[in-house]
Design a protein around this motif. Structure first.
Motif, mmCIF file in Angstrom:
data_model
loop_
_atom_site.group_PDB
_atom_site.id
_atom_site.type_symbol
_atom_site.label_atom_id
_atom_site.label_comp_id
_atom_site.label_asym_id
_atom_site.label_seq_id
_atom_site.Cartn_x
_atom_site.Cartn_y
_atom_site.Cartn_z
ATOM 1 N N ASN A 80 2.352 -16.658 -3.873
ATOM 2 C CA ASN A 80 1.324 -16.542 -2.844
ATOM 3 C C ASN A 80 -0.037 -16.715 -3.498
ATOM 4 O OD1 ASN A 80 -0.692 -14.822 -1.193
ATOM 5 N ND2 ASN A 80 1.049 -14.994 0.192
ATOM 6 N N LEU A 81 -0.854 -17.596 -2.942
ATOM 7 C CA LEU A 81 -2.210 -17.842 -3.435
ATOM 8 C C LEU A 81 -3.203 -17.019 -2.624
ATOM 9 C CD1 LEU A 81 -2.046 -21.746 -3.540
ATOM 10 C CD2 LEU A 81 -1.824 -20.194 -5.490
ATOM 11 N N GLY A 82 -4.129 -16.332 -3.305
ATOM 12 C CA GLY A 82 -5.160 -15.586 -2.592
ATOM 13 C C GLY A 82 -5.952 -14.697 -3.528
ATOM 14 N N ASP A 83 -6.861 -13.929 -2.943
ATOM 15 C CA ASP A 83 -7.601 -12.960 -3.744
ATOM 16 C C ASP A 83 -6.903 -11.606 -3.639
ATOM 17 O OD1 ASP A 83 -8.403 -11.818 -1.278
ATOM 18 O OD2 ASP A 83 -10.327 -12.840 -1.316
ATOM 19 N N ALA A 84 -7.389 -10.638 -4.400
ATOM 20 C CA ALA A 84 -6.723 -9.328 -4.445
ATOM 21 C C ALA A 84 -6.645 -8.681 -3.065
ATOM 22 C CB ALA A 84 -7.457 -8.413 -5.432
ATOM 23 N N ALA A 85 -7.677 -8.830 -2.241
ATOM 24 C CA ALA A 85 -7.664 -8.233 -0.900
ATOM 25 C C ALA A 85 -6.596 -8.869 -0.018
ATOM 26 C CB ALA A 85 -9.040 -8.364 -0.247
ATOM 27 N N MET A 86 -6.437 -10.195 -0.109
ATOM 28 C CA MET A 86 -5.392 -10.875 0.671
ATOM 29 C C MET A 86 -4.014 -10.400 0.239
ATOM 30 S SD MET A 86 -6.785 -14.807 0.858
ATOM 31 C CE MET A 86 -5.371 -15.414 1.759
ATOM 32 N N HIS A 87 -3.831 -10.230 -1.062
ATOM 33 C CA HIS A 87 -2.529 -9.770 -1.552
ATOM 34 C C HIS A 87 -2.238 -8.353 -1.080
ATOM 35 C CE1 HIS A 87 -1.667 -13.340 -3.762
ATOM 36 N NE2 HIS A 87 -2.750 -13.229 -4.508
ATOM 37 N N ALA A 88 -3.238 -7.485 -1.101
ATOM 38 C CA ALA A 88 -3.036 -6.098 -0.645
ATOM 39 C C ALA A 88 -2.614 -6.078 0.825
ATOM 40 C CB ALA A 88 -4.306 -5.281 -0.852
ATOM 41 N N GLU A 89 -3.250 -6.905 1.643
ATOM 42 C CA GLU A 89 -2.896 -6.977 3.067
ATOM 43 C C GLU A 89 -1.489 -7.537 3.251
ATOM 44 O OE1 GLU A 89 -4.381 -9.442 6.952
ATOM 45 O OE2 GLU A 89 -5.921 -8.715 5.583
ATOM 46 N N HIS A 90 -1.177 -8.593 2.504
ATOM 47 C CA HIS A 90 0.138 -9.230 2.627
ATOM 48 C C HIS A 90 1.255 -8.295 2.138
ATOM 49 C CE1 HIS A 90 2.921 -12.455 3.234
ATOM 50 N NE2 HIS A 90 3.238 -12.516 1.954
ATOM 51 N N GLN A 91 0.953 -7.470 1.138
ATOM 52 C CA GLN A 91 1.954 -6.518 0.646
ATOM 53 C C GLN A 91 2.382 -5.554 1.752
ATOM 54 O OE1 GLN A 91 0.117 -4.868 -2.876
ATOM 55 N NE2 GLN A 91 0.107 -6.871 -3.846
ATOM 56 N N GLN A 92 1.444 -5.154 2.608
ATOM 57 C CA GLN A 92 1.780 -4.266 3.720
ATOM 58 C C GLN A 92 2.699 -4.968 4.718
ATOM 59 O OE1 GLN A 92 1.106 -0.951 3.704
ATOM 60 N NE2 GLN A 92 0.450 -1.543 1.655
ATOM 61 N N GLU A 93 2.433 -6.257 4.981
ATOM 62 C CA GLU A 93 3.297 -7.036 5.878
ATOM 63 C C GLU A 93 4.702 -7.159 5.297
ATOM 64 O OE1 GLU A 93 1.167 -10.713 6.125
ATOM 65 O OE2 GLU A 93 -0.337 -9.898 7.490
ATOM 66 N N MET A 94 4.774 -7.418 3.992
ATOM 67 C CA MET A 94 6.084 -7.566 3.339
ATOM 68 C C MET A 94 6.842 -6.240 3.345
ATOM 69 S SD MET A 94 6.346 -10.785 2.431
ATOM 70 C CE MET A 94 7.428 -11.013 1.020
ATOM 71 N N LEU A 95 6.142 -5.133 3.197
ATOM 72 C CA LEU A 95 6.782 -3.820 3.254
ATOM 73 C C LEU A 95 7.407 -3.600 4.633
ATOM 74 C CD1 LEU A 95 7.447 -1.124 1.909
ATOM 75 C CD2 LEU A 95 5.202 -0.297 2.676
ATOM 76 N N LYS A 96 6.701 -3.985 5.690
ATOM 77 C CA LYS A 96 7.249 -3.860 7.053
ATOM 78 C C LYS A 96 8.496 -4.723 7.213
ATOM 79 C CE LYS A 96 2.866 -2.718 9.228
ATOM 80 N NZ LYS A 96 1.783 -3.200 10.084
ATOM 81 N N MET A 97 8.469 -5.909 6.632
ATOM 82 C CA MET A 97 9.637 -6.789 6.697
ATOM 83 C C MET A 97 10.824 -6.156 5.976
ATOM 84 S SD MET A 97 8.081 -10.560 6.057
ATOM 85 C CE MET A 97 6.729 -11.185 7.039
ATOM 86 N N ILE A 162 6.458 -9.173 -2.713
ATOM 87 C CA ILE A 162 7.651 -8.419 -2.320
ATOM 88 C C ILE A 162 7.443 -6.997 -2.830
ATOM 89 C CG2 ILE A 162 10.133 -8.172 -2.725
ATOM 90 C CD1 ILE A 162 10.255 -11.268 -2.663
ATOM 91 N N PRO A 163 7.724 -5.983 -2.019
ATOM 92 C CA PRO A 163 7.421 -4.606 -2.417
ATOM 93 C C PRO A 163 7.866 -4.269 -3.842
ATOM 94 C CG PRO A 163 8.129 -4.630 -0.153
ATOM 95 C CD PRO A 163 8.326 -6.034 -0.676
ATOM 96 N N GLY A 164 6.892 -3.805 -4.628
ATOM 97 C CA GLY A 164 7.117 -3.386 -6.001
ATOM 98 C C GLY A 164 6.913 -4.468 -7.046
ATOM 99 N N HIS A 165 6.976 -5.737 -6.665
ATOM 100 C CA HIS A 165 6.895 -6.819 -7.641
ATOM 101 C C HIS A 165 5.482 -6.977 -8.213
ATOM 102 C CE1 HIS A 165 10.849 -8.988 -6.348
ATOM 103 N NE2 HIS A 165 10.932 -7.675 -6.183
ATOM 104 N N TYR A 166 4.469 -6.984 -7.352
ATOM 105 C CA TYR A 166 3.078 -7.098 -7.804
ATOM 106 C C TYR A 166 2.760 -5.939 -8.745
ATOM 107 C CZ TYR A 166 -2.049 -7.706 -7.301
ATOM 108 O OH TYR A 166 -3.396 -7.911 -7.525
#
Length: 178
Positions: A80-97, A162-166
């Motif tokens: 996933n390409l992005g800045d730290a804020a985008m990754h933090a937001e996307h991590q929450q979406e992946m956790l829900k998944m 993916i939760p925990g990977h980052y």
């Protein structure tokens, strides 16, 4: 008059509930997806379990890069390409998944959208799915590609959200210079 008002009300309700209105196309201030044929070069990124090789990539603004993503690990990984804020937001979406059962350690399951009632992410205005153009999932033992044109200088990251990977270190630096 009464019928016309009801028709206008019904049209408004349909427009508000339309998925076209609910999920506008996402834009990225650092670039956009591109066809592989437009790539000026290819960069191979090897995914191990909780690692990327290389750990840093340097790019020039205006370059179109074809990322060739090779998952040599035993787990499903994301690029996933992005800045730290985008990754933090996307991590929450992946956790829900993951919590919904859609995301497993080795795969992304196809979900019956009817069974996802109540799991809609209201902050994003759409149901859960992994279809962002700046991101790709790569199953264990597989190879995938993502081609991107970088339009301006930026300090970005490529990461597996993916939760925990980052948190385990599956993140690299992506420097886009002028």
């Amino acid at each position: 008059m009464f019928l016309r008002n009801r028709l206008v009300l019904a049209a408004c309700l349909l427009a508000l509930n339309s998925s076209v209105w609910a999920s506008p196309a996402q834009t990225y201030n650092f670039g956009q997806p591109a066809p592989a044929a437009k790539a000026s070069r290819s960069v191979e990124v090897v995914m191990g379990d909780m690692s990327f090789t290389p750990k840093a990539i340097d790019i020039k603004a205006g370059e179109t890069i074809r990322f060739v993503l090779v998952n040599k690990g035993q787990l499903l990984h994301e690029f996933n390409l992005g800045d730290a804020a985008m990754h933090a937001e996307h991590q929450q979406e992946m956790l829900k998944m993951q919590q919904s059962g859609m995301l497993t350690p080795t795969a992304m399951k196809e979900m019956d959208h009817g069974s996802m009632a109540g799991m809609e992410d209201s902050s994003q205005g759409h149901g859960m799915k992994h279809d962002d153009p700046n991101s790709v999932l790569v199953p264990p033992g597989k190879t995938a590609e993502l081609t991107w044109t970088f339009t301006k200088a930026a300090n970005l990251e490529f990461a597996c959200n993916i939760p925990g990977h980052y948190e385990a270190g599956m993140v690299g630096k992506l420097t886009v210079s002028q």
